[in-house]
Design a protein around this motif. Structure first.
Motif, PDB file in Angstrom:
ATOM      1  N   PRO A  39     -13.186 -58.139   1.997  1.00 26.16           N
ATOM      2  CA  PRO A  39     -13.731 -57.603   3.257  1.00 26.16           C
ATOM      3  C   PRO A  39     -14.299 -58.683   4.174  1.00 26.16           C
ATOM      4  O   PRO A  39     -14.146 -58.606   5.402  1.00 26.16           O
ATOM      5  CB  PRO A  39     -14.816 -56.631   2.781  1.00 26.16           C
ATOM      6  CG  PRO A  39     -14.409 -56.253   1.398  1.00 26.16           C
ATOM      7  CD  PRO A  39     -13.802 -57.488   0.823  1.00 26.16           C
ATOM      8  N   ALA A  40     -14.943 -59.683   3.593  1.00 27.60           N
ATOM      9  CA  ALA A  40     -15.516 -60.759   4.407  1.00 27.60           C
ATOM     10  C   ALA A  40     -14.428 -61.587   5.073  1.00 27.60           C
ATOM     11  O   ALA A  40     -14.552 -62.002   6.231  1.00 27.60           O
ATOM     12  CB  ALA A  40     -16.402 -61.655   3.540  1.00 27.60           C
ATOM     13  N   VAL A  41     -13.330 -61.824   4.357  1.00 32.45           N
ATOM     14  CA  VAL A  41     -12.202 -62.558   4.940  1.00 32.45           C
ATOM     15  C   VAL A  41     -11.590 -61.755   6.078  1.00 32.45           C
ATOM     16  O   VAL A  41     -11.263 -62.296   7.144  1.00 32.45           O
ATOM     17  CB  VAL A  41     -11.145 -62.890   3.865  1.00 32.45           C
ATOM     18  CG1 VAL A  41      -9.901 -63.522   4.502  1.00 32.45           C
ATOM     19  CG2 VAL A  41     -11.732 -63.825   2.808  1.00 32.45           C
ATOM     20  N   SER A  42     -11.451 -60.456   5.877  1.00 31.64           N
ATOM     21  CA  SER A  42     -10.907 -59.592   6.927  1.00 31.64           C
ATOM     22  C   SER A  42     -11.783 -59.608   8.175  1.00 31.64           C
ATOM     23  O   SER A  42     -11.285 -59.694   9.309  1.00 31.64           O
ATOM     24  CB  SER A  42     -10.765 -58.161   6.403  1.00 31.64           C
ATOM     25  OG  SER A  42     -10.310 -57.297   7.422  1.00 31.64           O
ATOM     26  N   THR A  43     -13.087 -59.566   7.979  1.00 35.40           N
ATOM     27  CA  THR A  43     -14.013 -59.590   9.120  1.00 35.40           C
ATOM     28  C   THR A  43     -13.902 -60.890   9.897  1.00 35.40           C
ATOM     29  O   THR A  43     -13.841 -60.895  11.134  1.00 35.40           O
ATOM     30  CB  THR A  43     -15.458 -59.399   8.619  1.00 35.40           C
ATOM     31  OG1 THR A  43     -15.568 -58.124   7.997  1.00 35.40           O
ATOM     32  CG2 THR A  43     -16.450 -59.492   9.761  1.00 35.40           C
ATOM     33  N   GLU A  44     -13.856 -62.006   9.182  1.00 34.92           N
ATOM     34  CA  GLU A  44     -13.744 -63.307   9.851  1.00 34.92           C
ATOM     35  C   GLU A  44     -12.377 -63.447  10.534  1.00 34.92           C
ATOM     36  O   GLU A  44     -12.284 -63.978  11.652  1.00 34.92           O
ATOM     37  CB  GLU A  44     -13.947 -64.432   8.833  1.00 34.92           C
ATOM     38  CG  GLU A  44     -13.797 -65.829   9.403  1.00 34.92           C
ATOM     39  CD  GLU A  44     -14.876 -66.205  10.406  1.00 34.92           C
ATOM     40  OE1 GLU A  44     -14.690 -67.221  11.120  1.00 34.92           O
ATOM     41  OE2 GLU A  44     -15.907 -65.508  10.489  1.00 34.92           O
ATOM     42  N   SER A  45     -11.328 -62.970   9.879  1.00 38.65           N
ATOM     43  CA  SER A  45     -10.002 -63.003  10.483  1.00 38.65           C
ATOM     44  C   SER A  45      -9.958 -62.192  11.774  1.00 38.65           C
ATOM     45  O   SER A  45      -9.359 -62.613  12.773  1.00 38.65           O
ATOM     46  CB  SER A  45      -8.964 -62.458   9.490  1.00 38.65           C
ATOM     47  OG  SER A  45      -7.712 -62.280  10.109  1.00 38.65           O
ATOM     48  N   SER A  46     -10.598 -61.045  11.769  1.00 43.80           N
ATOM     49  CA  SER A  46     -10.635 -60.201  12.972  1.00 43.80           C
ATOM     50  C   SER A  46     -11.370 -60.900  14.111  1.00 43.80           C
ATOM     51  O   SER A  46     -10.957 -60.821  15.274  1.00 43.80           O
ATOM     52  CB  SER A  46     -11.315 -58.866  12.656  1.00 43.80           C
ATOM     53  OG  SER A  46     -10.546 -58.122  11.736  1.00 43.80           O
ATOM     54  N   LEU A  47     -12.463 -61.583  13.788  1.00 42.55           N
ATOM     55  CA  LEU A  47     -13.212 -62.307  14.811  1.00 42.55           C
ATOM     56  C   LEU A  47     -12.357 -63.422  15.417  1.00 42.55           C
ATOM     57  O   LEU A  47     -12.289 -63.574  16.650  1.00 42.55           O
ATOM     58  CB  LEU A  47     -14.483 -62.895  14.205  1.00 42.55           C
ATOM     59  CG  LEU A  47     -15.393 -63.649  15.180  1.00 42.55           C
ATOM     60  CD1 LEU A  47     -16.015 -62.692  16.177  1.00 42.55           C
ATOM     61  CD2 LEU A  47     -16.476 -64.411  14.405  1.00 42.55           C
ATOM     62  N   ARG A  48     -11.703 -64.178  14.566  1.00 42.57           N
ATOM     63  CA  ARG A  48     -10.851 -65.266  15.064  1.00 42.57           C
ATOM     64  C   ARG A  48      -9.653 -64.718  15.835  1.00 42.57           C
ATOM     65  O   ARG A  48      -9.219 -65.314  16.826  1.00 42.57           O
ATOM     66  CB  ARG A  48     -10.394 -66.136  13.901  1.00 42.57           C
ATOM     67  CG  ARG A  48     -11.541 -66.840  13.194  1.00 42.57           C
ATOM     68  CD  ARG A  48     -11.058 -67.829  12.159  1.00 42.57           C
ATOM     69  NE  ARG A  48     -12.163 -68.372  11.389  1.00 42.57           N
ATOM     70  CZ  ARG A  48     -12.094 -69.460  10.631  1.00 42.57           C
ATOM     71  NH1 ARG A  48     -10.943 -70.125  10.541  1.00 42.57           N
ATOM     72  NH2 ARG A  48     -13.156 -69.895   9.958  1.00 42.57           N
ATOM     73  N   GLY A  49      -9.134 -63.587  15.381  1.00 39.87           N
ATOM     74  CA  GLY A  49      -8.024 -62.965  16.091  1.00 39.87           C
ATOM     75  C   GLY A  49      -8.425 -62.492  17.474  1.00 39.87           C
ATOM     76  O   GLY A  49      -7.679 -62.670  18.447  1.00 39.87           O
ATOM     77  N   ALA A  50      -9.606 -61.896  17.588  1.00 39.31           N
ATOM     78  CA  ALA A  50     -10.088 -61.434  18.889  1.00 39.31           C
ATOM     79  C   ALA A  50     -10.295 -62.609  19.833  1.00 39.31           C
ATOM     80  O   ALA A  50      -9.961 -62.543  21.022  1.00 39.31           O
ATOM     81  CB  ALA A  50     -11.379 -60.649  18.719  1.00 39.31           C
TER      82      ALA A  50
END
Length: 260
Positions: A39-50
């Motif tokens: 979940p933490a990787v997904s959250t960070e990935s979403s931030l970088r994607g945005a």
């Protein structure tokens, strides 16, 4: 009627590119960090994607500014809201894609257009052209092509890989500009959501938007716009490369977490 995307999946170079992206995602999913920190990787990935999605629109801000909540540009804020919304919209994507696209536009375009236009298809024939793609199709043609796109989402394609469907979804939204504002942010969010909900990246770990930022984004869309088999294949291959680059970004996140 035959599967409309199956032929695209058979274009020269597409199958190999899709397979390479799939293998890259499979390797990512075997990373040991994901056993405890997915979940933490997904959250960070979403931030970088945005951040990357906003940068493609010309609103490039440092990642640290997002972490400190110091980026107040409406494009950046819209990309962040769209990214945050994806987790809630996933279960609805296959059943009611129109509803999801309207919601994505509502959150992405807030502050960029009037309240009455949020989530509503454009009625004017003209639309902004931030990427220099040329004039958008008329409102009538756009509505007709959106109908076909929704039909594809509604199960018309059975055999095409998720990446091919995601690439077509992304390109159609980007070139049609169905809302007239924030269409690029919506297109990239829809691509990521398709990759998640159609099984390529079910945990939303791949920062595919980062990949698109690193690649010749507008050039790829112009190739798709040509309508030639070579041009469409070039765009799908570019989307596959974006996935592989997005995997690289996710691996970097995992490695940083592993180092603590």
């Amino acid at each position: 009627m035959s599967d409309p995307l199956a032929a695209l999946a058979r274009l020269p170079g597409v199958s190999e590119a899709v397979d390479a992206a799939r293998e890259a995602v499979d390797r990512l999913y075997r990373h040991r960090v994901l056993r405890r920190a997915s979940p933490a990787v997904s959250t960070e990935s979403s931030l970088r994607g945005a951040r990357a999605s906003a940068a493609i629109e010309g609103a490039d801000v440092p990642l640290d500014a997002l972490r400190r909540d110091e980026a107040h540009d409406p494009v950046v804020q819209g990309a962040l809201r769209a990214s945050a919304e994806l987790g809630r919209l996933g279960p609805t994507w296959r059943k009611a894609p129109r509803q999801v696209l309207a919601r994505l536009h509502t959150v992405a375009a807030a502050g960029l257009t009037g309240q009455e236009a949020l989530g509503r298809p454009r009625t004017a024939d003209a639309a902004p052209d931030p990427l220099g793609l040329g004039a958008a199709p008329s409102a009538e043609e756009t509505a007709a092509r959106m109908e076909r796109l929704i039909w594809l989402m509604d199960g018309a394609t059975k055999a095409a890989p998720a990446l091919v469907l995601a690439a077509v979804m992304h390109a159609e939204l980007a070139v049609l500009r169905p809302f007239g504002t924030a269409d690029g942010v919506v297109a990239r969010a829809a691509e990521r959501l398709t990759l998640v909900e159609y099984g390529l990246d079910p945990k939303s770990l791949v920062a595919v938007e980062v990949g698109h930022l690193e690649l010749p984004y507008a050039e790829g869309l112009r190739a798709y716009l040509s309508g030639t088999p070579e041009g469409v294949a070039q765009w799908i291959q570019q989307c596959a490369s974006a996935v592989s680059l997005g995997v690289r970004e996710a691996v970097a996140i995992c490695e940083a977490m592993q180092r603590g």
